[in-house]
Write a protein that holds these residues in place. Structure first.
Motif, PDB file in Angstrom:
ATOM      1  N   GLU A  77     -25.252 -12.879 -13.910  1.00 43.05           N
ATOM      2  CA  GLU A  77     -26.181 -13.287 -14.963  1.00 43.05           C
ATOM      3  C   GLU A  77     -27.116 -14.414 -14.541  1.00 43.05           C
ATOM      4  N   LEU A  78     -26.567 -15.503 -14.029  1.00 38.42           N
ATOM      5  CA  LEU A  78     -27.412 -16.634 -13.631  1.00 38.42           C
ATOM      6  C   LEU A  78     -28.243 -16.280 -12.401  1.00 38.42           C
ATOM      7  N   GLY A  79     -27.629 -15.611 -11.442  1.00 39.44           N
ATOM      8  CA  GLY A  79     -28.370 -15.210 -10.253  1.00 39.44           C
ATOM      9  C   GLY A  79     -29.526 -14.289 -10.578  1.00 39.44           C
ATOM     10  N   SER A  80     -29.282 -13.328 -11.487  1.00 41.81           N
ATOM     11  CA  SER A  80     -30.355 -12.406 -11.894  1.00 41.81           C
ATOM     12  C   SER A  80     -31.465 -13.146 -12.617  1.00 41.81           C
ATOM     13  N   LEU A  81     -31.087 -14.126 -13.437  1.00 36.85           N
ATOM     14  CA  LEU A  81     -32.078 -14.908 -14.168  1.00 36.85           C
ATOM     15  C   LEU A  81     -32.989 -15.672 -13.211  1.00 36.85           C
ATOM     16  N   LEU A  82     -32.406 -16.319 -12.220  1.00 38.83           N
ATOM     17  CA  LEU A  82     -33.204 -17.088 -11.265  1.00 38.83           C
ATOM     18  C   LEU A  82     -34.078 -16.177 -10.413  1.00 38.83           C
ATOM     19  N   ASN A  83     -33.553 -15.024 -10.064  1.00 37.50           N
ATOM     20  CA  ASN A  83     -34.356 -14.070  -9.294  1.00 37.50           C
ATOM     21  C   ASN A  83     -35.547 -13.581 -10.117  1.00 37.50           C
ATOM     22  N   SER A  84     -35.322 -13.339 -11.400  1.00 35.66           N
ATOM     23  CA  SER A  84     -36.418 -12.922 -12.282  1.00 35.66           C
ATOM     24  C   SER A  84     -37.472 -14.008 -12.384  1.00 35.66           C
ATOM     25  N   LEU A  85     -37.027 -15.250 -12.401  1.00 35.53           N
ATOM     26  CA  LEU A  85     -37.959 -16.379 -12.464  1.00 35.53           C
ATOM     27  C   LEU A  85     -38.827 -16.422 -11.209  1.00 35.53           C
ATOM     28  N   ILE A  86     -38.216 -16.190 -10.051  1.00 38.52           N
ATOM     29  CA  ILE A  86     -38.967 -16.170  -8.796  1.00 38.52           C
ATOM     30  C   ILE A  86     -40.053 -15.092  -8.836  1.00 38.52           C
ATOM     31  N   LEU A  87     -39.692 -13.918  -9.337  1.00 34.66           N
ATOM     32  CA  LEU A  87     -40.624 -12.785  -9.339  1.00 34.66           C
ATOM     33  C   LEU A  87     -41.686 -12.890 -10.424  1.00 34.66           C
ATOM     34  N   SER A  88     -41.422 -13.689 -11.450  1.00 33.83           N
ATOM     35  CA  SER A  88     -42.330 -13.738 -12.603  1.00 33.83           C
ATOM     36  C   SER A  88     -43.533 -14.652 -12.400  1.00 33.83           C
ATOM     37  N   ASN A  89     -43.491 -15.479 -11.346  1.00 37.92           N
ATOM     38  CA  ASN A  89     -44.558 -16.440 -11.088  1.00 37.92           C
ATOM     39  C   ASN A  89     -44.710 -17.447 -12.230  1.00 37.92           C
ATOM     40  N   THR A  90     -43.595 -17.743 -12.897  1.00 33.00           N
ATOM     41  CA  THR A  90     -43.588 -18.725 -13.985  1.00 33.00           C
ATOM     42  C   THR A  90     -43.199 -20.092 -13.423  1.00 33.00           C
ATOM     43  N   TRP A  91     -43.894 -21.121 -13.888  1.00 32.52           N
ATOM     44  CA  TRP A  91     -43.668 -22.460 -13.343  1.00 32.52           C
ATOM     45  C   TRP A  91     -43.116 -23.400 -14.407  1.00 32.52           C
ATOM     46  N   TYR A  92     -42.155 -24.224 -14.016  1.00 34.11           N
ATOM     47  CA  TYR A  92     -41.618 -25.282 -14.875  1.00 34.11           C
ATOM     48  C   TYR A  92     -41.572 -26.577 -14.064  1.00 34.11           C
ATOM     49  N   ASP A  93     -41.669 -27.698 -14.769  1.00 39.34           N
ATOM     50  CA  ASP A  93     -41.552 -28.988 -14.097  1.00 39.34           C
ATOM     51  C   ASP A  93     -40.123 -29.246 -13.650  1.00 39.34           C
ATOM     52  N   ASN A  94     -39.179 -28.839 -14.477  1.00 40.51           N
ATOM     53  CA  ASN A  94     -37.763 -29.035 -14.171  1.00 40.51           C
ATOM     54  C   ASN A  94     -36.935 -27.918 -14.789  1.00 40.51           C
ATOM     55  N   ILE A  95     -35.821 -27.624 -14.158  1.00 39.16           N
ATOM     56  CA  ILE A  95     -34.828 -26.719 -14.724  1.00 39.16           C
ATOM     57  C   ILE A  95     -33.565 -27.532 -14.983  1.00 39.16           C
ATOM     58  N   ILE A  96     -33.013 -27.385 -16.177  1.00 38.11           N
ATOM     59  CA  ILE A  96     -31.754 -28.052 -16.523  1.00 38.11           C
ATOM     60  C   ILE A  96     -30.724 -26.981 -16.844  1.00 38.11           C
ATOM     61  N   ILE A  97     -29.583 -27.060 -16.192  1.00 37.21           N
ATOM     62  CA  ILE A  97     -28.490 -26.130 -16.456  1.00 37.21           C
ATOM     63  C   ILE A  97     -27.354 -26.915 -17.101  1.00 37.21           C
ATOM     64  N   GLU A  98     -27.056 -26.579 -18.341  1.00 40.61           N
ATOM     65  CA  GLU A  98     -25.918 -27.199 -19.028  1.00 40.61           C
ATOM     66  C   GLU A  98     -24.754 -26.221 -19.000  1.00 40.61           C
ATOM     67  N   ALA A  99     -23.743 -26.534 -18.229  1.00 46.74           N
ATOM     68  CA  ALA A  99     -22.585 -25.649 -18.086  1.00 46.74           C
ATOM     69  C   ALA A  99     -21.571 -25.922 -19.179  1.00 46.74           C
ATOM     70  N   THR A 100     -20.726 -24.942 -19.432  1.00 45.15           N
ATOM     71  CA  THR A 100     -19.651 -25.122 -20.396  1.00 45.15           C
ATOM     72  C   THR A 100     -18.699 -26.222 -19.940  1.00 45.15           C
ATOM     73  N   GLY A 101     -17.992 -26.819 -20.863  1.00 46.41           N
ATOM     74  CA  GLY A 101     -17.103 -27.927 -20.553  1.00 46.41           C
ATOM     75  C   GLY A 101     -15.977 -27.587 -19.605  1.00 46.41           C
ATOM     76  N   MET A 102     -15.652 -26.318 -19.474  1.00 46.84           N
ATOM     77  CA  MET A 102     -14.558 -25.903 -18.594  1.00 46.84           C
ATOM     78  C   MET A 102     -15.060 -25.464 -17.224  1.00 46.84           C
ATOM     79  N   ALA A 103     -16.358 -25.587 -16.958  1.00 42.80           N
ATOM     80  CA  ALA A 103     -16.933 -25.071 -15.716  1.00 42.80           C
ATOM     81  C   ALA A 103     -16.658 -25.993 -14.535  1.00 42.80           C
ATOM     82  N   ASP A 104     -16.460 -25.382 -13.371  1.00 40.39           N
ATOM     83  CA  ASP A 104     -16.420 -26.093 -12.107  1.00 40.39           C
ATOM     84  C   ASP A 104     -17.844 -26.057 -11.545  1.00 40.39           C
TER      85      ASP A 104
END
Length: 325
Positions: A77-104
């Protein structure tokens, strides 16, 4: 294709155990940086997203990943999302990823250490939040908290108003012993004031080099800590590094200690190289970067710090001395 003429997008990972204040922190971060365009990737384990509705979206884009923990579905899911972002030519100043509290967070960090990812994204920092009032009881029960602390670059000890001063001092010392590289800040209601939270360049070679140089335990085979199985210790060995032997050993060491090794940071003296070589590893992946040039008058010392669970200091020390002469 995205980023042909632009610098890689900075990525901030926000981690912390359940209830530590991650979403409160994120809302305040967005309000302080309203001129920036953020992509927020927010994850809540389970089918119903609770925190997503609390995030102040404004001009920013919020994407919610709700089908399980983000670190478990990383390659899909996350890998596909980032790959789609690369292909979409969409630009952001920053990306913030908030993981669940149980995430490593190591699984997320690894994604941004690959060569392709680094063409488009720049891992800026891992920000970890700790609930000062619940830390002691949670730390005893949940290994996730220990791993979150060990892999954070900036740690906010939040809800400090809920504990006595001595308790706060003790837990601050405990956190620093586990991760001596992290910047520690004490907060209430996740309020960071003027502290720089984004564009901190925590993975920039110069910053890594300085943190290693400042590490107070740089004497041969000095153990800094053994807290609930987590070891943090450093080695400082003068001499030339046998790159070939060390590389073989490092790959084998990382592979055989995949479950135990959390981080490695190092400054290496490679023969015939005018630059210091900066080594950093996070749970199975490592990077090698050029640092500053060696000063002609300074001793060429190899400095390495290991953070992990149940690592054998003596065996590591013995191996390192075999590669340096």
């Amino acid at each position: 294709m995205m980023n042909e003429n632009k610098k890689p997008i900075p990525v901030t990972i926000v981690t912390g155990f359940l209830g530590a204040g991650k979403t409160t922190f994120l809302n305040k971060l967005l309000k302080k940086n309203q001129k920036k365009k953020f992509l927020i990737i927010e994850n809540e384990a389970g089918n119903i997203n609770i925190d997503g509705g609390l995030i102040d979206k404004k001009e920013n884009v919020l994407i919610e990943l709700t089908n399980g923990c983000i670190c478990c579905s990383l390659n899909s899911e996350l890998g596909s999302l980032l790959n789609s972002l690369i292909l979409s030519n969409t630009w952001y100043d920053n990306i913030i990823i908030e993981a669940t509290g149980m995430a490593d967070p190591s699984e997320i960090i690894q994604l941004f250490m690959g060569n392709r990812a680094q063409q488009y994204f720049r891992l800026d920092a891992v920000i970890g939040l700790v609930d000062a009032g619940l830390f002691s009881s949670q730390f005893e029960k949940f290994t996730e908290i220990r791993r979150q602390i060990a892999q954070s670059d900036i740690i906010l000890i939040n809800k400090t108003d809920c504990v006595e001063e001595q308790v706060l001092t003790d837990l601050t010392n405990q956190i620093h012993a586990i991760n001596p590289f992290a910047e520690l800040h004490k907060t209430q209601y996740a309020e960071t004031g003027e502290i720089k939270m984004i564009d901190s360049f925590s993975y920039k070679p110069g910053k890594i080099e300085k943190k290693i140089s400042d590490f107070s335990s740089f004497k041969p085979a000095v153990s800094a800590n053994n807290s609930h199985g987590i070891n943090t210790f450093g080695f400082s060995i003068e001499g030339k590094l046998n790159v070939e032997k060390f590389s073989f050993w490092l790959e084998d060491f990382i592979y055989t200690n995949a479950e135990n090794l959390l981080r490695i940071k190092g400054v290496l003296n490679v023969p015939d190289m005018k630059h210091k070589i900066i080594l950093q590893s996070v749970s199975g992946h490592f990077q090698v970067l050029n640092g500053s040039e060696w000063n002609k008058t300074e001793p060429r010392i190899n400095q390495l710090v290991f953070i992990g669970t149940d690592l054998n200091r003596e065996e590591i020390e013995k191996s390192l001395f075999e590669f340096i002469n």
